[in-house]
Design a protein around this motif. Sequence first.
Motif, PDB file in Angstrom:
ATOM      1  N   ILE A  38       0.835  -1.248  -0.051  1.00 23.81           N
ATOM      2  CA  ILE A  38       0.036   0.083  -0.001  1.00 23.81           C
ATOM      3  C   ILE A  38       0.850   1.062  -0.029  1.00 23.81           C
ATOM      4  N   CYS A  39       0.643   2.038  -1.164  1.00 24.11           N
ATOM      5  CA  CYS A  39       1.416   3.341  -1.051  1.00 24.11           C
ATOM      6  C   CYS A  39       0.926   4.519  -0.316  1.00 24.11           C
ATOM      7  N   MET A  40      -0.349   4.461  -0.100  1.00 22.14           N
ATOM      8  CA  MET A  40      -1.252   5.436   0.614  1.00 22.14           C
ATOM      9  C   MET A  40      -0.542   5.718   1.980  1.00 22.14           C
ATOM     10  N   GLY A  41      -0.174   6.895   2.179  1.00 23.59           N
ATOM     11  CA  GLY A  41       0.574   7.485   3.531  1.00 23.59           C
ATOM     12  C   GLY A  41       1.827   7.684   3.281  1.00 23.59           C
ATOM     13  N   ARG A  60       1.592  18.585 -12.288  1.00 26.37           N
ATOM     14  CA  ARG A  60       1.121  19.525 -10.927  1.00 26.37           C
ATOM     15  C   ARG A  60      -0.232  20.028 -11.298  1.00 26.37           C
ATOM     16  N   ASN A  61      -1.113  19.852 -10.609  1.00 27.16           N
ATOM     17  CA  ASN A  61      -2.271  20.636 -10.886  1.00 27.16           C
ATOM     18  C   ASN A  61      -2.534  21.916 -10.086  1.00 27.16           C
ATOM     19  N   ALA A  62      -3.206  22.866 -10.274  1.00 30.31           N
ATOM     20  CA  ALA A  62      -3.680  24.010  -9.841  1.00 30.31           C
ATOM     21  C   ALA A  62      -4.238  23.938  -8.248  1.00 30.31           C
ATOM     22  N   ASN A  63      -4.895  22.769  -7.778  1.00 32.43           N
ATOM     23  CA  ASN A  63      -5.110  22.415  -6.527  1.00 32.43           C
ATOM     24  C   ASN A  63      -4.130  22.111  -5.680  1.00 32.43           C
ATOM     25  N   ARG A  68       2.295  11.276 -10.492  1.00 31.06           N
ATOM     26  CA  ARG A  68       3.527  11.030 -10.993  1.00 31.06           C
ATOM     27  C   ARG A  68       3.210   9.598 -11.501  1.00 31.06           C
ATOM     28  N   THR A  69       3.531   9.170 -12.786  1.00 30.39           N
ATOM     29  CA  THR A  69       3.669   8.187 -13.599  1.00 30.39           C
ATOM     30  C   THR A  69       4.904   7.602 -14.000  1.00 30.39           C
ATOM     31  N   TRP A  70       5.075   6.346 -13.450  1.00 28.56           N
ATOM     32  CA  TRP A  70       5.917   5.382 -13.638  1.00 28.56           C
ATOM     33  C   TRP A  70       5.734   4.476 -14.902  1.00 28.56           C
ATOM     34  N   VAL A  71       6.609   4.315 -15.623  1.00 23.22           N
ATOM     35  CA  VAL A  71       6.282   3.572 -17.172  1.00 23.22           C
ATOM     36  C   VAL A  71       7.403   2.526 -17.342  1.00 23.22           C
ATOM     37  N   GLU A  72       7.239   1.214 -17.532  1.00 21.97           N
ATOM     38  CA  GLU A  72       8.058   0.187 -17.722  1.00 21.97           C
ATOM     39  C   GLU A  72       7.655  -0.777 -18.700  1.00 21.97           C
ATOM     40  N   GLU A  73       8.112  -0.879 -19.984  1.00 15.68           N
ATOM     41  CA  GLU A  73       7.618  -1.585 -20.941  1.00 15.68           C
ATOM     42  C   GLU A  73       5.996  -1.784 -21.043  1.00 15.68           C
ATOM     43  N   ARG A  74       5.278  -2.832 -20.822  1.00 14.24           N
ATOM     44  CA  ARG A  74       3.708  -2.776 -20.673  1.00 14.24           C
ATOM     45  C   ARG A  74       3.081  -2.399 -19.485  1.00 14.24           C
ATOM     46  N   TYR A  75       3.743  -1.997 -18.580  1.00 14.43           N
ATOM     47  CA  TYR A  75       3.184  -1.719 -17.239  1.00 14.43           C
ATOM     48  C   TYR A  75       3.412   0.016 -17.061  1.00 14.43           C
ATOM     49  N   SER A  76       2.267   0.337 -16.220  1.00 14.76           N
ATOM     50  CA  SER A  76       2.326   2.002 -15.779  1.00 14.76           C
ATOM     51  C   SER A  76       1.348   2.018 -14.717  1.00 14.76           C
ATOM     52  N   THR A  80      -1.005   9.522  -7.051  1.00 19.56           N
ATOM     53  CA  THR A  80      -1.511  10.843  -6.565  1.00 19.56           C
ATOM     54  C   THR A  80      -0.717  11.443  -5.220  1.00 19.56           C
ATOM     55  N   PHE A  81      -0.218  12.590  -5.091  1.00 18.36           N
ATOM     56  CA  PHE A  81       0.488  13.327  -4.009  1.00 18.36           C
ATOM     57  C   PHE A  81      -0.013  14.353  -3.423  1.00 18.36           C
ATOM     58  N   ASP A  82      -0.210  14.742  -2.422  1.00 13.74           N
ATOM     59  CA  ASP A  82      -0.750  15.849  -1.877  1.00 13.74           C
ATOM     60  C   ASP A  82       0.335  17.114  -1.841  1.00 13.74           C
ATOM     61  N   HIS A  83       0.113  18.165  -1.386  1.00  8.61           N
ATOM     62  CA  HIS A  83       0.977  19.540  -1.459  1.00  8.61           C
ATOM     63  C   HIS A  83       2.374  19.241  -0.490  1.00  8.61           C
ATOM     64  N   GLN A  84       1.942  18.142   0.233  1.00  2.14           N
ATOM     65  CA  GLN A  84       3.356  17.941   1.175  1.00  2.14           C
ATOM     66  C   GLN A  84       3.937  16.332   0.713  1.00  2.14           C
ATOM     67  N   ASP A  85       3.821  16.215  -0.584  1.00  3.91           N
ATOM     68  CA  ASP A  85       4.292  14.909  -1.187  1.00  3.91           C
ATOM     69  C   ASP A  85       3.895  13.478  -0.357  1.00  3.91           C
ATOM     70  N   ILE A  86       2.753  13.669   0.028  1.00  5.25           N
ATOM     71  CA  ILE A  86       2.314  12.293   0.677  1.00  5.25           C
ATOM     72  C   ILE A  86       1.306  11.532  -0.176  1.00  5.25           C
TER      73      ILE A  86
END
Length: 98
Positions: A38-41, A60-63, A68-76, A80-86
Amino acid sequence: MVLYIGWIIAAFLAGLLLGKWPKKQKMKLQERFDRLNICMGMSYVEILQRVEAAPRITDRNANGVTERTWVEERYSITLTFDHQDICLGVQEERLDKE
């Protein structure tokens, strides 16, 4: 002369053997994200350290939310991160079949 040819053959055979030596393969990006569970948090820095790969796309959105998107071969995977990069969670995850 025969000794010289013997060394050439020995070097050739050693090269073949070393070429067949099993190499530790790097885990695929999907496997590394699956190990996170689980990446959340988690912070962006923590995710970078555990996944050992930088995202290919950052939006980066206005809000104040960052995707951030990671891509490798056929997987992506897009996180989503908040303004504190959580990490707020997975926005999208795709595995394209051949």
